[in-house]
Enzyme design. Structure first.
Site, PDB file in Angstrom:
ATOM      1  N   SER A   1      -4.003  10.978 -16.357  1.00 33.49           N
ATOM      2  CA  SER A   1      -3.844  11.208 -14.917  1.00 33.49           C
ATOM      3  C   SER A   1      -4.932  10.505 -14.110  1.00 33.49           C
ATOM      4  O   SER A   1      -4.753  10.256 -12.918  1.00 33.49           O
ATOM      5  CB  SER A   1      -3.897  12.716 -14.625  1.00 33.49           C
ATOM      6  OG  SER A   1      -2.821  13.362 -15.262  1.00 33.49           O
TER       7      SER A   1
ATOM      8  N   CYS B   1       2.516  -0.770  -8.423  1.00 34.85           N
ATOM      9  CA  CYS B   1       3.668  -0.912  -9.346  1.00 34.85           C
ATOM     10  C   CYS B   1       4.306   0.457  -9.567  1.00 34.85           C
ATOM     11  O   CYS B   1       5.529   0.591  -9.639  1.00 34.85           O
ATOM     12  CB  CYS B   1       3.224  -1.449 -10.709  1.00 34.85           C
ATOM     13  SG  CYS B   1       2.215  -2.920 -10.641  1.00 34.85           S
TER      14      CYS B   1
ATOM     15  N   GLU C   1       4.541   8.538 -15.286  1.00 35.91           N
ATOM     16  CA  GLU C   1       4.533   8.032 -13.897  1.00 35.91           C
ATOM     17  C   GLU C   1       3.900   9.044 -12.947  1.00 35.91           C
ATOM     18  O   GLU C   1       4.294   9.147 -11.794  1.00 35.91           O
ATOM     19  CB  GLU C   1       5.954   7.730 -13.417  1.00 35.91           C
ATOM     20  CG  GLU C   1       6.659   6.673 -14.215  1.00 35.91           C
ATOM     21  CD  GLU C   1       6.371   5.278 -13.738  1.00 35.91           C
ATOM     22  OE1 GLU C   1       5.524   5.131 -12.843  1.00 35.91           O
ATOM     23  OE2 GLU C   1       6.975   4.349 -14.281  1.00 35.91           O
TER      24      GLU C   1
HETATM   25  P1  TGC Z   1      -7.712   6.874  -5.268  1.00 34.51           P
HETATM   26  O1  TGC Z   1      -9.173   6.804  -4.972  1.00 34.51           O
HETATM   27  O2  TGC Z   1      -6.875   7.863  -4.544  1.00 34.51           O
HETATM   28  O3  TGC Z   1      -7.031   5.452  -5.065  1.00 34.51           O
HETATM   29  C1  TGC Z   1      -7.610   4.260  -5.597  1.00 34.51           C
HETATM   30  C2  TGC Z   1      -7.059   3.106  -4.811  1.00 34.51           C
HETATM   31  O4  TGC Z   1      -5.628   3.030  -4.987  1.00 34.51           O
HETATM   32  C3  TGC Z   1      -4.966   3.169  -3.713  1.00 34.51           C
HETATM   33  N1  TGC Z   1      -3.744   3.937  -3.976  1.00 34.51           N
HETATM   34  C4  TGC Z   1      -2.544   3.381  -4.039  1.00 34.51           C
HETATM   35  N2  TGC Z   1      -2.129   2.122  -3.839  1.00 34.51           N
HETATM   36  C5  TGC Z   1      -0.821   1.854  -3.984  1.00 34.51           C
HETATM   37  N3  TGC Z   1       0.071   2.808  -4.334  1.00 34.51           N
HETATM   38  C6  TGC Z   1      -0.293   4.085  -4.550  1.00 34.51           C
HETATM   39  N4  TGC Z   1       0.596   5.001  -4.925  1.00 34.51           N
HETATM   40  C7  TGC Z   1      -1.656   4.431  -4.398  1.00 34.51           C
HETATM   41  N5  TGC Z   1      -2.390   5.570  -4.539  1.00 34.51           N
HETATM   42  C8  TGC Z   1      -3.663   5.256  -4.275  1.00 34.51           C
HETATM   43  C9  TGC Z   1      -5.946   3.884  -2.835  1.00 34.51           C
HETATM   44  O5  TGC Z   1      -5.700   3.617  -1.484  1.00 34.51           O
HETATM   45  C10 TGC Z   1      -7.264   3.262  -3.303  1.00 34.51           C
HETATM   46  O6  TGC Z   1      -7.354   1.958  -2.752  1.00 34.51           O
HETATM   47  P2  TGC Z   1      -8.799   1.345  -2.358  1.00 34.51           P
HETATM   48  O7  TGC Z   1      -8.461   0.023  -1.777  1.00 34.51           O
HETATM   49  O8  TGC Z   1      -9.386   2.320  -1.370  1.00 34.51           O
HETATM   50  O9  TGC Z   1      -9.577   1.256  -3.650  1.00 34.51           O
HETATM   51  O10 TGC Z   1      -7.564   7.055  -6.846  1.00 34.51           O
HETATM   52  P3  TGC Z   1      -7.942   8.287  -7.774  1.00 34.51           P
HETATM   53  O11 TGC Z   1      -8.802   7.747  -8.864  1.00 34.51           O
HETATM   54  O12 TGC Z   1      -8.464   9.448  -6.987  1.00 34.51           O
HETATM   55  O13 TGC Z   1      -6.520   8.680  -8.417  1.00 34.51           O
HETATM   56  C11 TGC Z   1      -5.469   9.093  -7.599  1.00 34.51           C
HETATM   57  C12 TGC Z   1      -4.244   9.519  -8.444  1.00 34.51           C
HETATM   58  C13 TGC Z   1      -4.559  10.698  -9.306  1.00 34.51           C
HETATM   59  C14 TGC Z   1      -3.183   9.923  -7.455  1.00 34.51           C
HETATM   60  C15 TGC Z   1      -3.697   8.350  -9.281  1.00 34.51           C
HETATM   61  O14 TGC Z   1      -4.641   7.782 -10.057  1.00 34.51           O
HETATM   62  C16 TGC Z   1      -2.452   8.685 -10.045  1.00 34.51           C
HETATM   63  O15 TGC Z   1      -1.360   8.465  -9.538  1.00 34.51           O
HETATM   64  N6  TGC Z   1      -2.528   9.206 -11.336  1.00 34.51           N
HETATM   65  C17 TGC Z   1      -1.362   9.335 -12.207  1.00 34.51           C
HETATM   66  C18 TGC Z   1      -1.373   8.231 -13.229  1.00 34.51           C
HETATM   67  C19 TGC Z   1      -0.010   7.700 -13.508  1.00 34.51           C
HETATM   68  O16 TGC Z   1       0.943   7.875 -12.773  1.00 34.51           O
HETATM   69  N7  TGC Z   1       0.118   6.972 -14.580  1.00 34.51           N
HETATM   70  C20 TGC Z   1       1.371   6.344 -14.927  1.00 34.51           C
HETATM   71  C21 TGC Z   1       1.195   5.368 -16.080  1.00 34.51           C
HETATM   72  S1  TGC Z   1       2.587   4.283 -16.252  1.00 34.51           S
HETATM   73  C22 TGC Z   1       3.807   5.234 -16.844  1.00 34.51           C
HETATM   74  O17 TGC Z   1       3.712   6.404 -16.956  1.00 34.51           O
HETATM   75  C23 TGC Z   1       5.047   4.511 -17.204  1.00 34.51           C
HETATM   76  S2  TGC Z   1       6.212   5.564 -17.874  1.00 34.51           S
HETATM   77  C24 TGC Z   1       7.427   4.533 -18.399  1.00 34.51           C
HETATM   78  C25 TGC Z   1       8.634   4.554 -17.496  1.00 34.51           C
HETATM   79  O18 TGC Z   1       8.531   4.442 -16.294  1.00 34.51           O
HETATM   80  O19 TGC Z   1       9.716   4.669 -18.004  1.00 34.51           O
HETATM   81  P1  FAD Z   2      -3.460  14.437 -18.782  1.00 38.82           P
HETATM   82  O1  FAD Z   2      -3.869  13.538 -17.676  1.00 38.82           O
HETATM   83  O2  FAD Z   2      -4.447  14.738 -19.843  1.00 38.82           O
HETATM   84  O3  FAD Z   2      -2.930  15.788 -18.149  1.00 38.82           O
HETATM   85  C1  FAD Z   2      -2.778  16.988 -18.908  1.00 38.82           C
HETATM   86  C2  FAD Z   2      -2.442  18.129 -17.948  1.00 38.82           C
HETATM   87  O4  FAD Z   2      -3.520  18.293 -17.014  1.00 38.82           O
HETATM   88  C3  FAD Z   2      -1.197  17.826 -17.112  1.00 38.82           C
HETATM   89  O5  FAD Z   2      -0.448  18.997 -16.948  1.00 38.82           O
HETATM   90  C4  FAD Z   2      -1.760  17.386 -15.773  1.00 38.82           C
HETATM   91  O6  FAD Z   2      -0.889  17.650 -14.685  1.00 38.82           O
HETATM   92  C5  FAD Z   2      -3.030  18.231 -15.692  1.00 38.82           C
HETATM   93  N1  FAD Z   2      -4.029  17.647 -14.803  1.00 38.82           N
HETATM   94  C6  FAD Z   2      -4.682  16.466 -14.952  1.00 38.82           C
HETATM   95  N2  FAD Z   2      -5.505  16.236 -13.918  1.00 38.82           N
HETATM   96  C7  FAD Z   2      -5.358  17.280 -13.068  1.00 38.82           C
HETATM   97  C8  FAD Z   2      -5.889  17.626 -11.788  1.00 38.82           C
HETATM   98  N3  FAD Z   2      -6.742  16.818 -11.142  1.00 38.82           N
HETATM   99  N4  FAD Z   2      -5.505  18.774 -11.229  1.00 38.82           N
HETATM  100  C9  FAD Z   2      -4.602  19.596 -11.854  1.00 38.82           C
HETATM  101  N5  FAD Z   2      -4.067  19.339 -13.057  1.00 38.82           N
HETATM  102  C10 FAD Z   2      -4.420  18.182 -13.641  1.00 38.82           C
HETATM  103  N6  FAD Z   2       1.648   5.088 -19.539  1.00 38.82           N
HETATM  104  C11 FAD Z   2       1.555   3.740 -19.329  1.00 38.82           C
HETATM  105  O7  FAD Z   2       0.537   3.246 -18.871  1.00 38.82           O
HETATM  106  N7  FAD Z   2       2.611   2.921 -19.611  1.00 38.82           N
HETATM  107  C12 FAD Z   2       3.771   3.392 -20.128  1.00 38.82           C
HETATM  108  O8  FAD Z   2       4.712   2.615 -20.362  1.00 38.82           O
HETATM  109  C13 FAD Z   2       3.889   4.795 -20.375  1.00 38.82           C
HETATM  110  N8  FAD Z   2       5.019   5.292 -20.965  1.00 38.82           N
HETATM  111  C14 FAD Z   2       5.045   6.610 -21.353  1.00 38.82           C
HETATM  112  C15 FAD Z   2       6.123   7.082 -22.111  1.00 38.82           C
HETATM  113  C16 FAD Z   2       6.132   8.401 -22.547  1.00 38.82           C
HETATM  114  C17 FAD Z   2       7.259   8.887 -23.407  1.00 38.82           C
HETATM  115  C18 FAD Z   2       5.091   9.283 -22.166  1.00 38.82           C
HETATM  116  C19 FAD Z   2       5.105  10.727 -22.589  1.00 38.82           C
HETATM  117  C20 FAD Z   2       4.046   8.824 -21.409  1.00 38.82           C
HETATM  118  C21 FAD Z   2       3.991   7.479 -21.001  1.00 38.82           C
HETATM  119  N9  FAD Z   2       2.888   6.972 -20.304  1.00 38.82           N
HETATM  120  C22 FAD Z   2       2.791   5.624 -20.055  1.00 38.82           C
HETATM  121  C23 FAD Z   2       1.722   7.807 -20.052  1.00 38.82           C
HETATM  122  C24 FAD Z   2       1.909   8.797 -18.896  1.00 38.82           C
HETATM  123  O9  FAD Z   2       1.841   8.141 -17.672  1.00 38.82           O
HETATM  124  C25 FAD Z   2       0.825   9.858 -19.052  1.00 38.82           C
HETATM  125  O10 FAD Z   2       1.196  10.665 -20.157  1.00 38.82           O
HETATM  126  C26 FAD Z   2       0.668  10.702 -17.800  1.00 38.82           C
HETATM  127  O11 FAD Z   2       0.166   9.924 -16.728  1.00 38.82           O
HETATM  128  C27 FAD Z   2      -0.242  11.914 -18.026  1.00 38.82           C
HETATM  129  O12 FAD Z   2      -1.398  11.570 -18.709  1.00 38.82           O
HETATM  130  P2  FAD Z   2      -1.852  12.432 -20.003  1.00 38.82           P
HETATM  131  O13 FAD Z   2      -0.687  12.503 -20.914  1.00 38.82           O
HETATM  132  O14 FAD Z   2      -3.107  11.827 -20.508  1.00 38.82           O
HETATM  133  O15 FAD Z   2      -2.116  13.889 -19.466  1.00 38.82           O
END
Ligand code: TGC
Ligand code: FAD
Length: 392
Positions: free
Chosen positions: A145, A246, A371
């Site tokens: 996260s 993205c 995501e």
């Molecule tokens: P924070 O300080 O809030 O932001 C850092 C910089 O990013 C900018 N920003 C964004 N820009 C574009 N789009 C967004 N949605 C943005 N959100 C924030 C922000 O303005 C800042 O810019 P700058 O210029 O000031 O540096 O960042 P933080 O470290 O506090 O984190 C915020 C948080 C928790 C919301 C973010 O990191 C987050 O979304 N965490 C979740 C991680 C996540 O979604 N991972 C996904 C991995 S990929 C995946 O799961 C693929 S699954 C496969 C499939 O899709 O099938």
């Molecule tokens: P953690 O971040 O460890 O979270 C664990 C728990 O703590 C969650 O319930 C979360 O909500 C909670 N938590 C964390 N922080 C906070 C907070 N600040 N406040 C309250 N609660 C909080 N990633 C990629 O980069 N590319 C991919 O293609 C991709 N594909 C994926 C495919 C699958 C099948 C899966 C399961 C995951 C994939 N991911 C990918 C990773 C996915 O984006 C992460 O699993 C997700 O972002 C959560 O991270 P984590 O699993 O480390 O959970």
């Protein structure tokens, strides 16, 4: 598995709002899912194998880069068309939609938006046709996260970069030809790098034992002193905002995709409720089952309207990240709740692979986590409405 008798619910006549192009694109995807996904997907999910033979079909329905301009091999469609394609694919299986989401929004999108013209010409047409498959490396073992804490890094060695680190939970990793990888430079600034499978020191072990997204391949990306040519750096955006940009595009697709999974569960449960006789009448005649079904169609309709409006905003470049988070969070939760209720309507049959519901239900456990987890999207909404940051 039972024959695919899917009929899409459209309770509020949303079809009236779609253009002819939207409907053509959606119907082509719908037909393809019926013909090429439904008959095989349960078997592949049971065997935990990605059906590689569907890659050409995904390319043909425009699922790889629907909104990428045609000059780069994309389909040049609008955002609503993109959403509708994701909806139809996820109606078949969330894992198949994952493959398309990653290829389009997490690999093609950053190359298109942040890459050089040479990178666009080199990679986008091959990704659009499915000749090359991509993956997206953001998540790490200790940074899910909180991707800003990543430790994957690269050093400037003069004529190339040296990349070290590891990414976990990466969709498509086991078979990807290229990976868009997010890593920190020596100043700690995040940049995207295009890593090719042939690069020495790059490996992609598969993650096994998943109960969810079993028809999608998930794995690691491991970099041990990988020499990355300097021309493989994405130069036009850096910082965490680059990968998060993205994610906005992929999360938008998921907001639509989840509706597809929900529609499939609802449609299956509705049909079953009219056919299954208990106590001398169809179970659909009982008030308790009607409550479940009526609530399902209400929630699907609300989610469809939310996605449609978000699509309009996205087409006008006015959709905010927080609006996208709200739609992803709402629609995935809606779908998972519907899958759970629909499974109950099918009684014991609901737990079998004869029907798609249990597979959707298990898949959605990943969709609600990747995501950005359900919690993270709620906190993004919280930050947006209060101005107070719960992450810091
Ligand atoms: P924070 O300080 O809030 O932001 C850092 C910089 O990013 C900018 N920003 C964004 N820009 C574009 N789009 C967004 N949605 C943005 N959100 C924030 C922000 O303005 C800042 O810019 P700058 O210029 O000031 O540096 O960042 P933080 O470290 O506090 O984190 C915020 C948080 C928790 C919301 C973010 O990191 C987050 O979304 N965490 C979740 C991680 C996540 O979604 N991972 C996904 C991995 S990929 C995946 O799961 C693929 S699954 C496969 C499939 O899709 O099938
Ligand atoms: P953690 O971040 O460890 O979270 C664990 C728990 O703590 C969650 O319930 C979360 O909500 C909670 N938590 C964390 N922080 C906070 C907070 N600040 N406040 C309250 N609660 C909080 N990633 C990629 O980069 N590319 C991919 O293609 C991709 N594909 C994926 C495919 C699958 C099948 C899966 C399961 C995951 C994939 N991911 C990918 C990773 C996915 O984006 C992460 O699993 C997700 O972002 C959560 O991270 P984590 O699993 O480390 O959970």
């Amino acid at each position: 598995m039972k024959p695919d008798l899917f009929e899409a619910p459209d309770y509020y006549n949303l079809d009236d709002l779609f253009t002819e192009e939207h409907k053509l694109v959606r119907d082509a995807a719908r037909e393809w899912v019926k013909r090429d996904i439904s008959p095989i997907i349960e078997d592949y999910a049971q065997r935990a194998e990605f059906p590689k033979q569907i890659i050409n079909g995904l390319a043909e329905i425009g699922a790889f880069g629907p909104y990428i301009p045609e000059e780069y091999g994309g389909a040049g469609l609008d955002q609503i068309s993109y959403g509708l394609i994701m909806q139809e694919i996820e109606r078949g299986d969330s894992g198949v939609r994952s493959t398309a989401s990653v290829q389009s929004s997490l690999v093609m999108y950053p190359i298109w938006k942040y890459g050089t013209e040479e990178q666009r010409q080199k990679y986008l047409p091959k990704l659009a046709s499915g000749e090359w498959m991509g993956s997206f490396g953001l998540t790490e073992p200790d940074h899910g996260s909180n991707p800003g804490g990543m430790t994957t890094n690269y050093k400037d060695m003069g004529d190339h970069y040296l990349l070290n680190g590891a990414k976990l939970w990466i969709s498509n990793s086991p078979f990807c030809d290229v990976a868009v990888v997010w890593a920190k430079n020596e100043e700690g600034r995040i940049h995207g790098l295009i890593v090719e499978r042939s690069m020495e020191g790059f490996s992609t072990p598969e993650t096994h034992n998943k109960w969810s997204l079993r028809a999608s391949a998930t794995g690691e990306l491991i970099f041990q002193d990988v020499k990355v040519p300097k021309e493989n750096l994405l130069p036009n955006k850096s910082g965490l905002g680059a990968p998060l940009g993205c994610l906005d595009s992929a999360r938008f697709g998921i907001a639509w995709g989840a509706i597809g999974a929900a529609m499939d569960c609802y449609d299956t449960a509705l049909r079953y409720s009219k056919e299954r006789i208990q106590f001398g009448k169809p179970i659909g005649a009982f008030q308790l089952q009607q409550k479940k079904l009526a609530e399902m169609i209400t929630e699907i309709t609300k989610a469809q309207l939310l996605a449609f409006r978000l699509g309009q905003l996205k087409n006008e470049n006015r959709a905010t990240s927080a609006q996208i988070s709200m739609a992803k969070r709402n629609n995935v939760e809606m779908a998972i709740k519907i899958a759970r209720e629909a499974r109950q309507i099918l009684g014991g049959m609901g737990i079998t692979g004869e029907y798609s519901i249990m597979r959707h239900m298990m898949n959605l456990e990943s969709v609600i986590t990747y995501e950005g987890t359900h919690d993270i999207h709620l906190l993004i909404t919280g930050l947006d409405i209060t101005g107070l940051n719960a992450f810091k």
